[in-house]
Scaffold this motif. Structure first.
Motif, PDB file in Angstrom:
ATOM      1  N   GLY A 116     -22.981  36.308  24.171  1.00  0.00           N
ATOM      2  CA  GLY A 116     -21.907  35.388  24.506  1.00  0.00           C
ATOM      3  C   GLY A 116     -20.718  35.640  23.609  1.00  0.00           C
ATOM      4  O   GLY A 116     -20.664  36.637  22.884  1.00  0.00           O
ATOM      5  N   GLY A 117     -19.762  34.745  23.641  1.00  0.00           N
ATOM      6  CA  GLY A 117     -18.572  34.882  22.814  1.00  0.00           C
ATOM      7  C   GLY A 117     -18.452  33.750  21.827  1.00  0.00           C
ATOM      8  O   GLY A 117     -19.240  32.795  21.832  1.00  0.00           O
ATOM      9  N   GLY A 118     -17.466  33.856  20.972  1.00  0.00           N
ATOM     10  CA  GLY A 118     -17.195  32.823  19.991  1.00  0.00           C
ATOM     11  C   GLY A 118     -15.814  33.028  19.409  1.00  0.00           C
ATOM     12  O   GLY A 118     -15.140  34.017  19.687  1.00  0.00           O
ATOM     13  N   THR A 119     -15.399  32.082  18.576  1.00  0.00           N
ATOM     14  CA  THR A 119     -14.071  32.120  17.971  1.00  0.00           C
ATOM     15  C   THR A 119     -14.176  31.940  16.466  1.00  0.00           C
ATOM     16  O   THR A 119     -14.798  30.979  15.988  1.00  0.00           O
ATOM     17  N   LEU A 120     -13.569  32.844  15.736  1.00  0.00           N
ATOM     18  CA  LEU A 120     -13.571  32.787  14.280  1.00  0.00           C
ATOM     19  C   LEU A 120     -12.434  31.872  13.829  1.00  0.00           C
ATOM     20  O   LEU A 120     -11.256  32.217  13.958  1.00  0.00           O
ATOM     21  N   VAL A 121     -12.795  30.689  13.324  1.00  0.00           N
ATOM     22  CA  VAL A 121     -11.779  29.714  12.926  1.00  0.00           C
ATOM     23  C   VAL A 121     -11.645  29.604  11.401  1.00  0.00           C
ATOM     24  O   VAL A 121     -10.656  29.044  10.904  1.00  0.00           O
ATOM     25  N   ARG A 122     -12.625  30.076  10.685  1.00  0.00           N
ATOM     26  CA  ARG A 122     -12.577  30.219   9.237  1.00  0.00           C
ATOM     27  C   ARG A 122     -13.270  31.536   8.911  1.00  0.00           C
ATOM     28  O   ARG A 122     -13.956  32.100   9.747  1.00  0.00           O
ATOM     29  N   ASP A 124     -19.089  35.301  29.601  1.00  0.00           N
ATOM     30  CA  ASP A 124     -17.937  34.741  28.899  1.00  0.00           C
ATOM     31  C   ASP A 124     -18.283  33.498  28.086  1.00  0.00           C
ATOM     32  O   ASP A 124     -17.445  32.991  27.343  1.00  0.00           O
ATOM     33  N   SER A 125     -19.493  32.978  28.213  1.00  0.00           N
ATOM     34  CA  SER A 125     -19.884  31.732  27.553  1.00  0.00           C
ATOM     35  C   SER A 125     -19.559  31.716  26.075  1.00  0.00           C
ATOM     36  O   SER A 125     -19.767  32.695  25.370  1.00  0.00           O
ATOM     37  N   GLY A 126     -19.089  30.573  25.606  1.00  0.00           N
ATOM     38  CA  GLY A 126     -18.824  30.393  24.186  1.00  0.00           C
ATOM     39  C   GLY A 126     -17.495  30.933  23.741  1.00  0.00           C
ATOM     40  O   GLY A 126     -17.048  30.675  22.623  1.00  0.00           O
ATOM     41  N   GLY A 127     -16.844  31.711  24.613  1.00  0.00           N
ATOM     42  CA  GLY A 127     -15.590  32.348  24.246  1.00  0.00           C
ATOM     43  C   GLY A 127     -14.423  31.379  24.210  1.00  0.00           C
ATOM     44  O   GLY A 127     -14.509  30.232  24.647  1.00  0.00           O
ATOM     45  N   PRO A 128     -13.281  31.854  23.683  1.00  0.00           N
ATOM     46  CA  PRO A 128     -12.131  30.982  23.464  1.00  0.00           C
ATOM     47  C   PRO A 128     -11.220  30.804  24.666  1.00  0.00           C
ATOM     48  O   PRO A 128     -11.040  31.713  25.478  1.00  0.00           O
ATOM     49  N   VAL A 175     -15.160  36.915  18.720  1.00  0.00           N
ATOM     50  CA  VAL A 175     -16.395  37.522  18.206  1.00  0.00           C
ATOM     51  C   VAL A 175     -17.445  37.537  19.310  1.00  0.00           C
ATOM     52  O   VAL A 175     -17.376  36.759  20.268  1.00  0.00           O
ATOM     53  N   VAL A 176     -18.406  38.424  19.175  1.00  0.00           N
ATOM     54  CA  VAL A 176     -19.558  38.465  20.068  1.00  0.00           C
ATOM     55  C   VAL A 176     -20.727  37.773  19.368  1.00  0.00           C
ATOM     56  O   VAL A 176     -21.018  38.063  18.205  1.00  0.00           O
ATOM     57  N   VAL A 177     -21.373  36.855  20.076  1.00  0.00           N
ATOM     58  CA  VAL A 177     -22.523  36.128  19.534  1.00  0.00           C
ATOM     59  C   VAL A 177     -23.784  36.646  20.210  1.00  0.00           C
ATOM     60  O   VAL A 177     -23.901  36.606  21.439  1.00  0.00           O
ATOM     61  N   LEU A 178     -24.730  37.116  19.417  1.00  0.00           N
ATOM     62  CA  LEU A 178     -25.999  37.641  19.916  1.00  0.00           C
ATOM     63  C   LEU A 178     -27.146  36.757  19.448  1.00  0.00           C
ATOM     64  O   LEU A 178     -27.273  36.480  18.262  1.00  0.00           O
ATOM     65  N   CYS A 179     -27.950  36.313  20.408  1.00  0.00           N
ATOM     66  CA  CYS A 179     -29.154  35.559  20.065  1.00  0.00           C
ATOM     67  C   CYS A 179     -30.028  35.471  21.317  1.00  0.00           C
ATOM     68  O   CYS A 179     -30.021  34.474  22.024  1.00  0.00           O
ATOM     69  N   GLY A 180     -30.775  36.535  21.593  1.00  0.00           N
ATOM     70  CA  GLY A 180     -31.561  36.591  22.812  1.00  0.00           C
ATOM     71  C   GLY A 180     -30.705  36.801  24.038  1.00  0.00           C
ATOM     72  O   GLY A 180     -31.185  36.884  25.159  1.00  0.00           O
ATOM     73  N   GLY A 181     -29.414  36.905  23.850  1.00  0.00           N
ATOM     74  CA  GLY A 181     -28.437  37.097  24.908  1.00  0.00           C
ATOM     75  C   GLY A 181     -27.102  37.385  24.280  1.00  0.00           C
ATOM     76  O   GLY A 181     -26.961  37.428  23.059  1.00  0.00           O
ATOM     77  N   ASP A 190     -32.130  34.406  14.002  1.00  0.00           N
ATOM     78  CA  ASP A 190     -31.986  35.232  15.201  1.00  0.00           C
ATOM     79  C   ASP A 190     -30.527  35.592  15.492  1.00  0.00           C
ATOM     80  O   ASP A 190     -30.256  36.562  16.197  1.00  0.00           O
ATOM     81  N   VAL A 191     -29.599  34.797  14.982  1.00  0.00           N
ATOM     82  CA  VAL A 191     -28.189  34.937  15.350  1.00  0.00           C
ATOM     83  C   VAL A 191     -27.539  36.115  14.629  1.00  0.00           C
ATOM     84  O   VAL A 191     -27.717  36.315  13.433  1.00  0.00           O
ATOM     85  N   ARG A 192     -26.762  36.878  15.421  1.00  0.00           N
ATOM     86  CA  ARG A 192     -25.905  37.917  14.874  1.00  0.00           C
ATOM     87  C   ARG A 192     -24.497  37.702  15.450  1.00  0.00           C
ATOM     88  O   ARG A 192     -24.348  37.448  16.641  1.00  0.00           O
ATOM     89  N   VAL A 193     -23.503  37.809  14.603  1.00  0.00           N
ATOM     90  CA  VAL A 193     -22.110  37.683  15.031  1.00  0.00           C
ATOM     91  C   VAL A 193     -21.404  38.996  14.750  1.00  0.00           C
ATOM     92  O   VAL A 193     -21.381  39.467  13.605  1.00  0.00           O
ATOM     93  N   VAL A 194     -20.847  39.606  15.798  1.00  0.00           N
ATOM     94  CA  VAL A 194     -20.169  40.896  15.680  1.00  0.00           C
ATOM     95  C   VAL A 194     -18.666  40.655  15.751  1.00  0.00           C
ATOM     96  O   VAL A 194     -18.170  40.060  16.708  1.00  0.00           O
ATOM     97  N   VAL A 195     -17.943  41.124  14.748  1.00  0.00           N
ATOM     98  CA  VAL A 195     -16.492  40.910  14.689  1.00  0.00           C
ATOM     99  C   VAL A 195     -15.754  42.228  14.905  1.00  0.00           C
ATOM    100  O   VAL A 195     -16.309  43.314  14.709  1.00  0.00           O
ATOM    101  N   GLY A 196     -14.500  42.101  15.336  1.00  0.00           N
ATOM    102  CA  GLY A 196     -13.646  43.281  15.456  1.00  0.00           C
ATOM    103  C   GLY A 196     -14.066  44.285  16.502  1.00  0.00           C
ATOM    104  O   GLY A 196     -13.692  45.457  16.432  1.00  0.00           O
TER     105      GLY A 196
END
Length: 250
Positions: free
Chosen positions: A59-65, A203-207, A51-57, A84-90
């Motif tokens: 980064g990445g993230g991982t959908l675990v649930r 790439d920060s926060g990514g898996p 996933v893409v994590v948006l919050c003033g910048g 402030d946080v938005r998470v973009v999936v797919g």
């Protein structure tokens, strides 16, 4: 990690610029042009947990649930609140960022020992975002579980992200993937060597995946005299990190 190294350690979360035409909560987000160095183009269906994590910048993230995302703490710390946080999936291409399926955060939990250092990276650079609603799963949006152990030295991590191809590089249109070999695992961190491929800004926060589980979270890299030396990940399977994750991701 040897604190005597004459290396600069860079946090990887990018500052984004919001403008009326190029990015706000309702429009596209303008981001620097970056990607994984020497990564391969892949379809999001090959890493649909990303996933893409948006919050003033960005980064990445991982959908675990269906409502839980693991990311780096420095992607969501300081002035970043759940509103402030938005998470973009797919997301299969950065050009579609403004039209991506987006979720808000219900809460953000940062590791209690995390402190943003004046220089370098924190060994507890990890956070859990709880989404305000469960995502809809399909071929582009999926889940992956987290690891319960730290991978062995010599193992390869599969890393996914939209980070740079070089220190002054351009961004890819497509999601990138590469493999990085573990050379040490001091404390709560995993260190990989830099050969032809490397993580970079964005790439920060990514898996980092090992044996089909989330084994690491991208946190930083070291560079000396303009040459990339190592990549740094938070070790998800380390007890001090795993306990925090299990508390927030039942």
């Amino acid at each position: 990690m040897n604190t005597n190294w004459l290396s600069f350690i860079f946090l990887l979360f990018l500052t984004t610029v919001y403008s009326q035409n190029e990015g706000n909560e309702n429009n596209s987000v303008s981001v620097p042009e970056t990607r994984i160095k020497n990564g391969d183009n892949i379809n999001i269906s090959e890493a649909n947990y990303y996933v893409v994590v948006l919050c003033g910048g960005r980064g990445g993230g991982t959908l675990v649930r269906r409502n839980k995302v693991i990311t780096a703490a420095h992607c969501v710390d300081e002035t970043c609140t759940r509103n402030d946080v938005r998470v973009v999936v797919g997301l299969n291409a950065l050009s579609n960022l403004s039209n991506g399926e987006t979720y808000r955060a219900a809460s953000i939990r940062i590791h209690p020992k995390y402190e943003k250092p004046a220089q370098g990276v924190s060994p507890y650079d990890i956070a859990v975002i709880t989404l305000s609603e469960e995502v809809v799963l399909n071929d582009r949006v999926g889940l992956i579980n987290y690891a319960f152990n730290v991978p062995p030295i010599g193992a390869y991590l599969t890393v996914v992200g939209y980070g740079r191809i070089s220190l002054d590089g351009v961004r890819p249109e497509r999601l990138q993937r590469t493999q990085l070999r573990i050379i040490e695992s001091p404390g709560t961190q995993i260190i990989t060597e830099v050969q032809s491929s490397s993580i970079l800004k964005g790439d920060s926060g990514g898996p980092a995946i090992y044996n089909n589980r989330l084994a690491g979270v991208v946190t930083g890299y070291t560079i000396q005299n303009g040459i990339l030396e190592t990549n740094i990940f938070v070790a998800v399977g380390h007890n001090a990190i795993l306990t925090f994750i299990q508390t927030n991701v039942p």
